[in-house]
Structure formats: C-alpha cells, structure tokens
Design an enzyme around this catalytic site. Structure first.
Site, PDB file in Angstrom:
ATOM      1  N   SER A 178       0.788  -1.225   0.000  1.00 34.40           N
ATOM      2  CA  SER A 178       0.000   0.000   0.000  1.00 34.40           C
ATOM      3  C   SER A 178       0.820   1.275   0.000  1.00 34.40           C
ATOM      4  O   SER A 178       0.343   2.315  -0.449  1.00 34.40           O
ATOM      5  CB  SER A 178      -0.944   0.009   1.211  1.00 34.40           C
ATOM      6  OG  SER A 178      -0.216  -0.051   2.429  1.00 34.40           O
ATOM      7  N   HIS A 206      -5.282  -3.577  -2.588  1.00 36.53           N
ATOM      8  CA  HIS A 206      -4.924  -2.583  -3.593  1.00 36.53           C
ATOM      9  C   HIS A 206      -4.727  -3.183  -4.983  1.00 36.53           C
ATOM     10  O   HIS A 206      -4.462  -2.443  -5.936  1.00 36.53           O
ATOM     11  CB  HIS A 206      -3.665  -1.828  -3.160  1.00 36.53           C
ATOM     12  CG  HIS A 206      -3.859  -1.037  -1.906  1.00 36.53           C
ATOM     13  ND1 HIS A 206      -4.328   0.256  -1.903  1.00 36.53           N
ATOM     14  CD2 HIS A 206      -3.679  -1.365  -0.605  1.00 36.53           C
ATOM     15  CE1 HIS A 206      -4.417   0.704  -0.662  1.00 36.53           C
ATOM     16  NE2 HIS A 206      -4.025  -0.267   0.147  1.00 36.53           N
ATOM     17  N   LYS A 238     -11.936   0.409  -2.098  1.00 35.48           N
ATOM     18  CA  LYS A 238     -10.901   1.042  -2.919  1.00 35.48           C
ATOM     19  C   LYS A 238     -11.363   1.019  -4.377  1.00 35.48           C
ATOM     20  O   LYS A 238     -12.171   1.835  -4.769  1.00 35.48           O
ATOM     21  CB  LYS A 238      -9.573   0.352  -2.666  1.00 35.48           C
ATOM     22  CG  LYS A 238      -9.126   0.514  -1.205  1.00 35.48           C
ATOM     23  CD  LYS A 238      -7.853  -0.200  -0.894  1.00 35.48           C
ATOM     24  CE  LYS A 238      -7.426   0.034   0.558  1.00 35.48           C
ATOM     25  NZ  LYS A 238      -8.374  -0.549   1.556  1.00 35.48           N
TER      26      LYS A 238
END
Length: 384
Positions: A178, A206, A238
C-alpha cells in the site's frame, strides 16, 4: 489521573513533523474535491477505478435502502444476513474463481478475524516486513510465533520456514503493497510455502479491481488457483468504490471462519444497501475494461513525466505512485506547497513508512484525465 505524559508525547510528534491531522471532505470522491472549504485537484484517494461516485452504484444503494432500510440490524449469524449480502458473496466467489466467499465489515476486521481463526499458540505466522498494519497486528495478536521475512523475498521466507517446527504455518503478504505500490512475487511465495507445507494468505486490497484481465487481482494476474493461494482477502472500499471486505477460498476455509472468526461472529453486518451497491460495482468492474486500460496509460504518463523531472519514484506498476522524499519535514513542506497550487496530496511519514523514507503518496484513478495528470506534473516541477 493526568494526561500530561500524553500531551508531552503529542508535542514531540509535532516537533518531529509526525503529527497527523484530519481534513474535512465536503464533496464526493472524485478528482475535483472540496476540502476544508477549498477546491483541489486530488491525487490521494484509493478510488482507483472512479466508481465511488458512479450513478449506477448510487441508484443501487438508494433502491436497496428503500427495500431493506439502512442498518444491517444484527450480525450475519443472528438476523443480519440479507439477500444482497448472500448474493454478493456468491458473485465474489464466482469472480475470484473460488468455491465460496465471506463478507466482513472492513479489511482490518477481515485480516484480524482470518489470521486469528487459522493459527494460535502452537503455530507460526510469517509476514512480509512491509505488510499492512492490519496484517501485522493480526499476526501479533494471534498468539502464534510471529516472524517477518525480508520484503518480497521468497529466499528469506524459505530460510524461516525451514527452521520452524510449528503445528500450522501461515504465510501472509500484501498483494500490492500500500505504501510502495509494488506487487508481491506471489508464484514464488506460494511455491515456497507449498514445499514447506504452509498456507498462504494474501491481502489484495490494492490489487483487487486493478490487476488481472478482469480485475480479479493478483491471483488472476498470476493464474493462481485456490490450491496455490488458499486464502484470498480483498477490500471493497478502494477500486470497487463502496465499503467492506471479503475472504474467498475453499468450503472448509469459509466454514471455519464462520465458526471461529470473532470479527465476523460478533459484529453487525454491513448495511444491505452497501452490498447492493457493490453488486452494481462488480458488474462495472467486469464490463468496463477501459477503466483499467486508461489507468495503465495514466500511470505510464505520470512515470514518464516524473523521470523527466528527475523525481525519485518507487518501482510500482500500480495506481500507487509514491514520490520518495526522505525527510519528513521536506515531505510536509512539499505537500503544503502543492496545496497552495490547488493540488491535494498527503505526505506519508514514519511510522507508516520506515525512517528516512517519507514520501508523497500519489494515487491515480481512471476518473483522472491526461490534462489533470499534466497539471500535477507542472505543479511538481514548481515545488521540487
């Protein structure tokens, strides 16, 4: 009881340029935002595919709220497991190529619950040094012997696995890291684990939505089956633009988590409307390949521009494009200078990243345009 010691520690953090401050977002998540009453072009959101403010998600959320209300009302095992929760789990399992999936309220709870359900005092957990805080906390709190291997190093992992006599061995890694944006060497990590009779768990927060032919993350990117990679965690807040998380894997894994993952058992389910919005998001992730293609081109445009400016980037092919600054004070100064030019990027400092590696964490989105990336590069040239 006095808080004088705490107050003194806060002062020390400020002097070391490590103090964290919250800012108030007064607009939807999108490239153009309003923060603390001022308009900015933002490059610090994890809304990688530009779906957080998509009209299809908003409509799905509104319709489900009309039908099911707002709150989940209870835990999944009591009366909080709605139609949309169940349908989303089935759709996520199909999307990831796993037999089953299980929803959690957020990624932190998914990691905490999963690791603690799988290992305990007789076991060992092996984690990449740069893993997300939630994974590190989960390993430390599990009671298992906790060991960290060198970043993205199957060789370091192998050395530690070969020495253990633990009952169960769990290898845990981020899929996309990240703060650096690099991708884990999952084939080598999974092979190393398999020959040492260990399980592998990946936190693909991610990578999920961004990597792989259909956006199914590192498992799809590397072609890893459930046998290669038995524990797959992904978040929905996300690239998917909503909220929550899931774990996907075998029937045995998911049933074990339902029975033993305390962060699943003892918490209220996410609002059904969030699950409904995520189902709409999943359809867009699959259907609109152009979002990943555009994102890839913006990443390359930004990296080429930074190279021309002489800026030091991390080795990242993902939407996370950190500019390495080093000194925390300098990173804070550059972040403030960019805000003066209407560019919103946060400075990431220790302890989130190692000492001496403070950075500007630039994140790109499919909602950005080429002109907006060029505006960022122009601003960086002025403040560098």
């Amino acid at each position: 009881m006095s808080f004088d010691q705490l107050a003194s520690e806060l002062v020390s953090r400020k002097r070391a340029d490590l103090y964290r401050e919250r800012r108030v977002l007064e607009s939807p998540q999108q490239p153009e935002v309003v923060v603390d009453g001022k308009a900015y072009l933002a490059f610090c959101s994890n809304d990688y595919l530009g779906l957080a403010n998509h009209p299809d998600l908003i409509r799905a959320f509104q319709q489900a709220a009309d039908e099911y209300g707002v709150g989940g009302g209870a835990s999944h095992l009591v009366s909080g497991h709605s139609f949309h929760h169940h349908a989303l789990e089935e759709e996520l399992a199909d999307f990831t190529g796993r037999p089953r999936a299980l929803l959690f309220s957020n990624g932190y709870m998914a990691n905490m619950g999963t690791v603690n359900a799988l290992v305990g005092k007789q076991d060992a957990v092996f984690e990449d040094r740069l893993n997300h805080a939630s994974l590190l906390d989960a390993g430390l709190l599990s009671g298992a012997r906790f060991q960290r291997y060198l970043h993205n190093s199957p060789e370091s992992l192998a050395q530690k696995l070969e020495k253990t006599e633990a009952r169960r061995k769990l290898v845990v890694t981020d899929g996309v890291f990240s703060m650096d944006g690099d991708v884990a060497d999952m084939p080598a990590i999974c092979h190393t684990a398999k020959v040492n009779d260990a399980w592998v768990m990946v936190d693909d927060a991610h990578g999920f939505g961004c990597i792989g032919a259909t956006g199914a993350g590192v498992a799809e990117h590397y072609g890893l089956s459930v046998d290669d990679l038995p524990v797959l965690m992904g978040t929905l807040g996300k690239a998917f633009g909503t909220s929550g998380a899931f774990v996907a894997g075998s029937e045995t894994l998911i049933e074990t988590l339902i029975q033993q993952a305390r962060t699943y058992i003892y918490t209220t389910s996410m609002p059904p409307a969030v699950a409904a919005a995520t189902r709409a998001s999943l359809k867009l992730v699959i259907a609109e390949q152009w979002r990943r293609e555009l994102l890839k081109s913006l990443i390359q445009r930004f990296r080429d521009g930074c190279q021309q400016l002489g800026l030091t980037l991390m080795d990242s092919p993902t939407p996370i494009q950190p500019i390495l600054i080093g000194d925390s004070a300098k990173a804070m100064t550059m972040s403030a200078a960019l805000r003066e030019q209407g560019i919103f990027i946060t400075a990431i400092r220790p302890p989130t990243v190692p000492q001496g590696s403070a950075r500007l964490r630039v994140t790109l989105s499919a909602a950005h345009s080429e002109a907006q990336v060029d505006r960022l590069l122009d601003a960086l040239e002025r403040v560098k």
